[in-house]
Design a protein around this motif. Structure first.
Motif, PDB file in Angstrom:
ATOM      1  N   LYS A 429      -8.324  17.575   1.662  1.00 18.12           N
ATOM      2  CA  LYS A 429      -7.596  16.684   2.564  1.00 18.12           C
ATOM      3  C   LYS A 429      -8.112  15.254   2.445  1.00 18.12           C
ATOM      4  N   ASP A 430      -9.442  15.112   2.377  1.00 15.81           N
ATOM      5  CA  ASP A 430     -10.027  13.768   2.282  1.00 15.81           C
ATOM      6  C   ASP A 430      -9.547  13.051   1.029  1.00 15.81           C
ATOM      7  N   PHE A 431      -9.482  13.768  -0.083  1.00 13.12           N
ATOM      8  CA  PHE A 431      -9.008  13.155  -1.330  1.00 13.12           C
ATOM      9  C   PHE A 431      -7.570  12.692  -1.174  1.00 13.12           C
ATOM     10  N   VAL A 432      -6.723  13.550  -0.586  1.00  8.09           N
ATOM     11  CA  VAL A 432      -5.310  13.204  -0.409  1.00  8.09           C
ATOM     12  C   VAL A 432      -5.163  11.951   0.440  1.00  8.09           C
ATOM     13  N   LEU A 433      -5.860  11.936   1.585  1.00  8.49           N
ATOM     14  CA  LEU A 433      -5.703  10.796   2.507  1.00  8.49           C
ATOM     15  C   LEU A 433      -6.261   9.503   1.936  1.00  8.49           C
ATOM     16  N   SER A 434      -7.193   9.605   0.996  1.00 12.82           N
ATOM     17  CA  SER A 434      -7.819   8.402   0.441  1.00 12.82           C
ATOM     18  C   SER A 434      -6.981   7.698  -0.614  1.00 12.82           C
ATOM     19  N   ARG A 435      -5.928   8.371  -1.108  1.00  7.10           N
ATOM     20  CA  ARG A 435      -5.206   7.803  -2.253  1.00  7.10           C
ATOM     21  C   ARG A 435      -4.354   6.589  -1.904  1.00  7.10           C
ATOM     22  N   GLY A 436      -4.014   6.401  -0.634  1.00  2.00           N
ATOM     23  CA  GLY A 436      -3.271   5.189  -0.257  1.00  2.00           C
ATOM     24  C   GLY A 436      -4.102   3.948  -0.496  1.00  2.00           C
ATOM     25  N   GLU A 437      -5.370   3.956   0.007  1.00  2.00           N
ATOM     26  CA  GLU A 437      -6.274   2.835  -0.226  1.00  2.00           C
ATOM     27  C   GLU A 437      -6.593   2.692  -1.721  1.00  2.00           C
ATOM     28  N   TYR A 438      -6.791   3.832  -2.369  1.00  2.00           N
ATOM     29  CA  TYR A 438      -7.150   3.827  -3.796  1.00  2.00           C
ATOM     30  C   TYR A 438      -6.082   3.113  -4.622  1.00  2.00           C
ATOM     31  N   LEU A 439      -4.810   3.496  -4.444  1.00  2.00           N
ATOM     32  CA  LEU A 439      -3.747   2.874  -5.250  1.00  2.00           C
ATOM     33  C   LEU A 439      -3.508   1.421  -4.841  1.00  2.00           C
ATOM     34  N   ASN A 440      -3.586   1.141  -3.546  1.00  2.00           N
ATOM     35  CA  ASN A 440      -3.403  -0.252  -3.121  1.00  2.00           C
ATOM     36  C   ASN A 440      -4.467  -1.159  -3.744  1.00  2.00           C
ATOM     37  N   ALA A 441      -5.704  -0.669  -3.809  1.00  2.00           N
ATOM     38  CA  ALA A 441      -6.776  -1.449  -4.426  1.00  2.00           C
ATOM     39  C   ALA A 441      -6.537  -1.619  -5.921  1.00  2.00           C
ATOM     40  N   LYS A 442      -6.060  -0.579  -6.582  1.00  2.00           N
ATOM     41  CA  LYS A 442      -5.738  -0.669  -8.011  1.00  2.00           C
ATOM     42  C   LYS A 442      -4.680  -1.754  -8.254  1.00  2.00           C
ATOM     43  N   ILE A 443      -3.639  -1.738  -7.414  1.00  2.00           N
ATOM     44  CA  ILE A 443      -2.533  -2.700  -7.593  1.00  2.00           C
ATOM     45  C   ILE A 443      -3.023  -4.129  -7.342  1.00  2.00           C
ATOM     46  N   LEU A 444      -3.739  -4.337  -6.238  1.00  2.00           N
ATOM     47  CA  LEU A 444      -4.189  -5.698  -5.912  1.00  2.00           C
ATOM     48  C   LEU A 444      -5.183  -6.208  -6.954  1.00  2.00           C
ATOM     49  N   ALA A 445      -6.046  -5.328  -7.441  1.00  2.00           N
ATOM     50  CA  ALA A 445      -6.996  -5.749  -8.479  1.00  2.00           C
ATOM     51  C   ALA A 445      -6.248  -6.220  -9.723  1.00  2.00           C
ATOM     52  N   ARG A 446      -5.214  -5.483 -10.118  1.00  2.00           N
ATOM     53  CA  ARG A 446      -4.440  -5.888 -11.297  1.00  2.00           C
ATOM     54  C   ARG A 446      -3.671  -7.180 -11.037  1.00  2.00           C
ATOM     55  N   ALA A 447      -3.103  -7.315  -9.819  1.00  2.00           N
ATOM     56  CA  ALA A 447      -2.344  -8.519  -9.482  1.00  2.00           C
ATOM     57  C   ALA A 447      -3.232  -9.762  -9.472  1.00  2.00           C
ATOM     58  N   LEU A 448      -4.497  -9.603  -9.030  1.00  2.00           N
ATOM     59  CA  LEU A 448      -5.429 -10.728  -8.957  1.00  2.00           C
ATOM     60  C   LEU A 448      -6.235 -10.923 -10.235  1.00  2.00           C
ATOM     61  N   ASP A 449      -6.175  -9.949 -11.115  1.00  2.00           N
ATOM     62  CA  ASP A 449      -7.053  -9.899 -12.287  1.00  2.00           C
ATOM     63  C   ASP A 449      -8.514  -9.834 -11.841  1.00  2.00           C
ATOM     64  N   TYR A 450      -8.775  -9.042 -10.782  1.00  2.00           N
ATOM     65  CA  TYR A 450     -10.119  -8.754 -10.295  1.00  2.00           C
ATOM     66  C   TYR A 450     -10.571  -7.405 -10.854  1.00  2.00           C
ATOM     67  N   ASP A 451     -11.858  -7.139 -10.780  1.00  2.00           N
ATOM     68  CA  ASP A 451     -12.369  -5.818 -11.138  1.00  2.00           C
ATOM     69  C   ASP A 451     -12.101  -4.842 -10.006  1.00  2.00           C
ATOM     70  N   PHE A 452     -11.745  -3.599 -10.379  1.00  2.00           N
ATOM     71  CA  PHE A 452     -11.582  -2.532  -9.392  1.00  2.00           C
ATOM     72  C   PHE A 452     -12.884  -1.745  -9.303  1.00  2.00           C
ATOM     73  N   ILE A 453     -13.396  -1.584  -8.077  1.00  2.00           N
ATOM     74  CA  ILE A 453     -14.573  -0.746  -7.846  1.00  2.00           C
ATOM     75  C   ILE A 453     -14.201   0.340  -6.853  1.00  2.00           C
ATOM     76  N   ASP A 454     -14.336   1.594  -7.261  1.00  2.00           N
ATOM     77  CA  ASP A 454     -13.971   2.714  -6.410  1.00  2.00           C
ATOM     78  C   ASP A 454     -15.008   2.869  -5.302  1.00  2.00           C
ATOM     79  N   ALA A 455     -14.533   2.997  -4.060  1.00  2.00           N
ATOM     80  CA  ALA A 455     -15.436   3.126  -2.914  1.00  2.00           C
ATOM     81  C   ALA A 455     -16.359   4.332  -3.042  1.00  2.00           C
ATOM     82  N   LYS A 456     -15.929   5.369  -3.757  1.00  2.00           N
ATOM     83  CA  LYS A 456     -16.776   6.555  -3.890  1.00  2.00           C
ATOM     84  C   LYS A 456     -18.055   6.249  -4.679  1.00  2.00           C
ATOM     85  N   ASP A 457     -18.034   5.150  -5.457  1.00  2.00           N
ATOM     86  CA  ASP A 457     -19.194   4.798  -6.268  1.00  2.00           C
ATOM     87  C   ASP A 457     -20.200   3.931  -5.532  1.00  2.00           C
TER      88      ASP A 457
END
Length: 602
Positions: A429-457
């Motif tokens: 369940k935790d993995f499922v619920l976390s994917r909204g933030e995960y994908l939003n961060a991926k998109i914004l990082a690409r839009a800004l040309d920033y590095d993506f860092i996964d919160a799990k790390d």
């Protein structure tokens, strides 16, 4: 190379005798180099003696330095001429808007007093905060090192009955640029009644201890980025300084013991063994070269603290909102660390992505449970599967709309496909619920040309509701480097086994606070869909007005009364580090929002 001093600060004949090379301001202005700007906050009673000692150590460098002296405006020194202080020393108010390459804050004979009882403590705290944003590297000496560790990190000082007094030998605990060229053991003068325990610094991931003894406590420590250097000894002392202090103590009737390892055969009538000058000269030279000169920006106005900005789900609910966020982030150079929530509602009747993900998970879980039930429940099972897939399809459609409108469809196709494949396979369940933030961060990082860092790390949890502060702080500092621009998903972290674990809803506030705290951020911006904290619910009353500022206690009281303005657990993380919290409106960035910080520091 020369020091640039206030005119007539020290008689030229004295400077010549001490081999301190100086230059006038006019001569310096006509050279095609920028002098290093150094601020000396002189808290010692014998001002002129301390000036000479520090200037002698600084003048050993090949760098040209411009020296400014600061006194406490809230305290009138009794051992120094007030006319001389006013002529050659500045106050905090006179320098508070300037930037400096380096600053030295001396010790003071107030170590046995509680910090809050010191007359100039409030003024000194302002100078400590000033160091974060306006000074590239600050050297704290003796008592000021203890005071700074208490102010920045809450480290207590310990008192001893017998004065720590004399010349002490220290072993290098590790290699570091500030100890480059040092022997494995070295000597440093000490003169104090208090100390800091090494074990109290081990739990602070930003700090490294370079030398320590059981009987004196920490001898030398620095932050990992060398912005703060804590020296508990007095390498600047002259040969006779401890001798003169010993005689003064005896005249006062104090039971001060003979300075250790100072007189030959411990005889105060005999010769003084000076064995610290070479280490002291090397220490000051290394500090100026490796911590100041080679690291400080040529334009001092670029010295700044890290700023963390968190954007809520309503701020990133659609491609148009992403464009607004992108514009806000790019409007200021210092917005380097970005924390994001999953897409929120685009309208009153819309659904949040995390709600859809939760619906998807609940439907999938129910479907899995029904597999073991009798045939009569198969129809219900199929319906729940359909509900889950429809919810997941709605999530996918939402993200596809965002990436398509941002013209990032091709760039993020693999990430989207892989994420939705993972969602289809997982039972967490935790993995499922976390994917909204995960994908939003991926998109914004690409839009800004920033590095993506996964919160799990970088966000480590001991259990579902218990953050592992030490491991999280270490991971954040190790992963997010100075000057790096990154986007981090909020709302989740990982346990010791690497499994995704989410916080309770609204947990992106918590993520942003953790990162801001770990990086000693100057400001933590929390962007949402209201213009700060209001006097009333703006959805229920047209008379609601924005509260421009408040302190942390007022914010905590408001939340405890039921106001849903900020996650309660996230407040202490930024409050204890004296980080300014700003609640701002993504859709109206020109409005001031609400600024929260402790009143006494305003």
């Amino acid at each position: 190379m020369p020091l640039i001093l206030p005119d007539q600060l020290i008689d030229q004949e004295v400077l010549n005798q001490e081999n301190i090379f100086t230059m006038s301001q006019d001569q310096a202005d006509h050279q095609d180099i920028r002098p290093i700007k150094i601020l000396i906050v002189n808290l010692m009673p014998k001002k002129e003696e301390t000036e000479l000692q520090l200037l002698r150590m600084l003048s050993n460098s090949a760098l040209q330095m411009n020296i400014d002296l600061v006194r406490m405006d809230s305290y009138q020194a009794t051992h120094a001429s007030q006319d001389r202080l006013k002529k050659f020393y500045k106050t905090y108010d006179q320098i508070k808007d300037q930037n400096f390459d380096a600053m030295i804050i001396t010790g003071a004979p107030v170590e046995r007093m509680d910090y809050q009882d010191i007359i100039y403590w409030k003024e000194l705290k302002h100078i400590f905060d000033f160091a974060r944003e306006h000074v590239f590297s600050t050297l704290f000496i003796c008592w000021s090192a203890q005071a700074a560790l208490y102010h920045y990190f809450g480290v207590p000082k310990q008192e001893v009955e017998e004065k720590i007094f004399g010349i002490y030998q220290y072993e290098k605990k590790k290699e570091d640029p500030i100890l480059k060229g040092f022997d494995d053991s070295f000597y440093a003068p000490q003169s104090r009644y208090t100390y800091v325990k090494e074990e109290d610094l081990r739990e602070i991931p930003q700090i490294q201890v370079l030398s320590s003894r059981e009987d004196t406590g920490v001898g030398l420590a620095t932050t990992l980025d060398h912005r703060f250097v804590f020296s508990f000894g007095h390498w600047e002392y002259d040969k006779e300084t401890l001798h003169e202090e010993y005689l003064r103590d005896l005249d006062k009737g104090l039971a001060t013991q003979i300075p250790k390892n100072y007189y030959r055969q411990d005889d105060p009538q005999g010769d003084i063994i000076m064995n610290w000058r070479s280490s002291g000269s090397l220490f000051f030279s290394n500090w100026l070269n490796y911590c100041v000169y080679q690291e400080t920006p040529y334009q001092l106005e670029k010295i700044k603290g890290v700023k963390v900005a968190k954007f809520g789900g309503s701020s990133l609910a659609s491609a148009s909102q992403f464009s607004k966020v992108k514009k806000i982030i790019q409007a200021k150079e210092d917005r380097e660390i970005i924390v994001v929530s999953a897409p929120g509602k685009r309208s009153k009747d819309d659904q949040k992505v995390t709600d859809l993900l939760e619906k998807y998970y609940e439907g999938k879980k129910r479907a899995r449970d029904l597999e073991v039930m009798i045939e009569s429940f198969r129809k219900d099972q199929a319906a729940k599967r359909q509900e889950a897939q429809e919810a997941l399809a709605a999530v996918r459609t939402r993200f596809q709309e965002i990436v398509r409108d941002l013209d990032l469809e091709e760039a993020l196709k693999e990430d989207l496909d892989e994420t939705f494949q993972d969602l289809d396979k997982t039972q967490s369940k935790d993995f499922v619920l976390s994917r909204g933030e995960y994908l939003n961060a991926k998109i914004l990082a690409r839009a800004l040309d920033y590095d993506f860092i996964d919160a799990k790390d970088i966000i480590r949890l001991k259990s579902q509701d218990q953050l592992d502060y030490g491991e999280s702080y270490k991971a954040i500092i190790k992963t997010i480097h100075k000057g790096q621009r990154v986007v981090v998903p909020g709302f989740y972290g990982a346990n010791a086994q690497g499994d995704i674990r989410t916080f309770k809803r609204g947990g992106s506030d918590y993520t942003g606070s953790i990162i801001a705290s770990a990086l000693q951020s100057k400001v933590y911006e929390n962007w949402t869909d209201v213009s700060g904290i209001m006097t009333q619910d703006p959805n229920l009353s047209k008379d609601a007005k924005r509260i421009p500022s408040m302190n942390y206690q007022e914010l905590t009281d408001l939340i405890d009364q039921g106001a849903q303005v900020y996650q309660r657990d996230a407040i202490d993380l930024v409050k204890e580090k004296n980080i300014t919290l700003k609640i701002l409106n993504t859709n109206a960035p020109e409005e001031g929002g609400t600024e929260i910080k402790d009143q006494e520091d305003k």
